[in-house]
Design a protein around this motif. Sequence first.
Motif, PDB file in Angstrom:
ATOM      1  N   MET A   2       0.837  -1.207   0.000  1.00  9.88           N
ATOM      2  CA  MET A   2       0.000   0.000   0.000  1.00  9.88           C
ATOM      3  C   MET A   2       0.873   1.258   0.000  1.00  9.88           C
ATOM      4  O   MET A   2       0.534   2.247  -0.641  1.00  9.88           O
ATOM      5  N   GLU A   3       2.003   1.211   0.696  1.00  9.01           N
ATOM      6  CA  GLU A   3       2.893   2.371   0.727  1.00  9.01           C
ATOM      7  C   GLU A   3       3.453   2.651  -0.669  1.00  9.01           C
ATOM      8  O   GLU A   3       3.580   3.801  -1.063  1.00  9.01           O
ATOM      9  N   GLN A   4       3.752   1.614  -1.429  1.00  6.18           N
ATOM     10  CA  GLN A   4       4.253   1.791  -2.793  1.00  6.18           C
ATOM     11  C   GLN A   4       3.176   2.412  -3.680  1.00  6.18           C
ATOM     12  O   GLN A   4       3.452   3.300  -4.484  1.00  6.18           O
ATOM     13  N   ILE A   5       1.936   1.947  -3.529  1.00  3.90           N
ATOM     14  CA  ILE A   5       0.825   2.521  -4.309  1.00  3.90           C
ATOM     15  C   ILE A   5       0.656   3.992  -3.941  1.00  3.90           C
ATOM     16  O   ILE A   5       0.494   4.847  -4.814  1.00  3.90           O
ATOM     17  N   ALA A   6       0.737   4.308  -2.645  1.00  4.92           N
ATOM     18  CA  ALA A   6       0.616   5.701  -2.191  1.00  4.92           C
ATOM     19  C   ALA A   6       1.735   6.553  -2.779  1.00  4.92           C
ATOM     20  O   ALA A   6       1.505   7.692  -3.205  1.00  4.92           O
ATOM     21  N   ALA A   7       2.953   6.006  -2.842  1.00  4.54           N
ATOM     22  CA  ALA A   7       4.090   6.744  -3.416  1.00  4.54           C
ATOM     23  C   ALA A   7       3.846   7.040  -4.894  1.00  4.54           C
ATOM     24  O   ALA A   7       4.122   8.142  -5.371  1.00  4.54           O
ATOM     25  N   ASP A   8       3.299   6.061  -5.615  1.00  4.46           N
ATOM     26  CA  ASP A   8       2.985   6.264  -7.036  1.00  4.46           C
ATOM     27  C   ASP A   8       1.920   7.353  -7.209  1.00  4.46           C
ATOM     28  O   ASP A   8       2.005   8.174  -8.122  1.00  4.46           O
ATOM     29  N   ILE A   9       0.927   7.358  -6.318  1.00  4.52           N
ATOM     30  CA  ILE A   9      -0.129   8.384  -6.380  1.00  4.52           C
ATOM     31  C   ILE A   9       0.464   9.756  -6.073  1.00  4.52           C
ATOM     32  O   ILE A   9       0.127  10.745  -6.716  1.00  4.52           O
ATOM     33  N   SER A  53     -10.955  -3.957  -3.480  1.00  2.00           N
ATOM     34  CA  SER A  53      -9.791  -4.791  -3.164  1.00  2.00           C
ATOM     35  C   SER A  53      -8.526  -4.083  -3.631  1.00  2.00           C
ATOM     36  O   SER A  53      -8.567  -3.200  -4.495  1.00  2.00           O
ATOM     37  N   ARG A  54      -7.397  -4.478  -3.061  1.00  2.00           N
ATOM     38  CA  ARG A  54      -6.119  -3.897  -3.474  1.00  2.00           C
ATOM     39  C   ARG A  54      -5.875  -4.157  -4.962  1.00  2.00           C
ATOM     40  O   ARG A  54      -5.409  -3.288  -5.689  1.00  2.00           O
ATOM     41  N   GLU A  55      -6.222  -5.352  -5.421  1.00  2.00           N
ATOM     42  CA  GLU A  55      -6.027  -5.697  -6.834  1.00  2.00           C
ATOM     43  C   GLU A  55      -6.860  -4.780  -7.732  1.00  2.00           C
ATOM     44  O   GLU A  55      -6.393  -4.306  -8.768  1.00  2.00           O
ATOM     45  N   ASN A  56      -8.111  -4.530  -7.335  1.00  2.00           N
ATOM     46  CA  ASN A  56      -8.962  -3.640  -8.125  1.00  2.00           C
ATOM     47  C   ASN A  56      -8.474  -2.197  -8.064  1.00  2.00           C
ATOM     48  O   ASN A  56      -8.602  -1.461  -9.037  1.00  2.00           O
ATOM     49  N   LEU A  57      -7.892  -1.795  -6.944  1.00  2.00           N
ATOM     50  CA  LEU A  57      -7.317  -0.448  -6.835  1.00  2.00           C
ATOM     51  C   LEU A  57      -6.181  -0.287  -7.842  1.00  2.00           C
ATOM     52  O   LEU A  57      -6.121   0.706  -8.568  1.00  2.00           O
ATOM     53  N   VAL A  58      -5.310  -1.270  -7.908  1.00  2.00           N
ATOM     54  CA  VAL A  58      -4.186  -1.212  -8.855  1.00  2.00           C
ATOM     55  C   VAL A  58      -4.724  -1.129 -10.288  1.00  2.00           C
ATOM     56  O   VAL A  58      -4.264  -0.315 -11.090  1.00  2.00           O
ATOM     57  N   SER A  59      -5.721  -1.953 -10.598  1.00  2.00           N
ATOM     58  CA  SER A  59      -6.319  -1.925 -11.945  1.00  2.00           C
ATOM     59  C   SER A  59      -6.957  -0.576 -12.242  1.00  2.00           C
ATOM     60  O   SER A  59      -6.827  -0.042 -13.349  1.00  2.00           O
TER      61      SER A  59
END
Length: 93
Positions: A2-9, A53-59
Amino acid sequence: MMEQIAADIRKALENKAFSGSLKFDCGADGVIVLADGTASTADRDTDCTLRLSRENLVSLLKGKLNPMMAMATGKLKLSGSPTVAMGLAKLLG
C-alpha cells in the motif's frame, strides 16, 4: 504494498490539483488517503470513501478498471461525496 501505491499516487499528484479528501479502503490490506495535495497510508475521515480490493485499486489506477463498471458490478463501493470521486476521475484521466 500500500505504501508503494501511495508513493505512485504522490508522484501523479505533483503537478495536479485535487480538492477534497478521498480514501481508498482496501479492507485488511489498508487504506490510502488523498488529501492536502498528497497520498498517505494513515487512516482518517474523508469526504469520500471508495471500498475495493487492493487488486482492483491497482487496476483502477492503471486505467484497466472502469470506475462505473466497477460500481455496477460491485467491485467498487462509494460512500460520501460523489463529486470528490468525479474529481479523481479527472485526475487519473
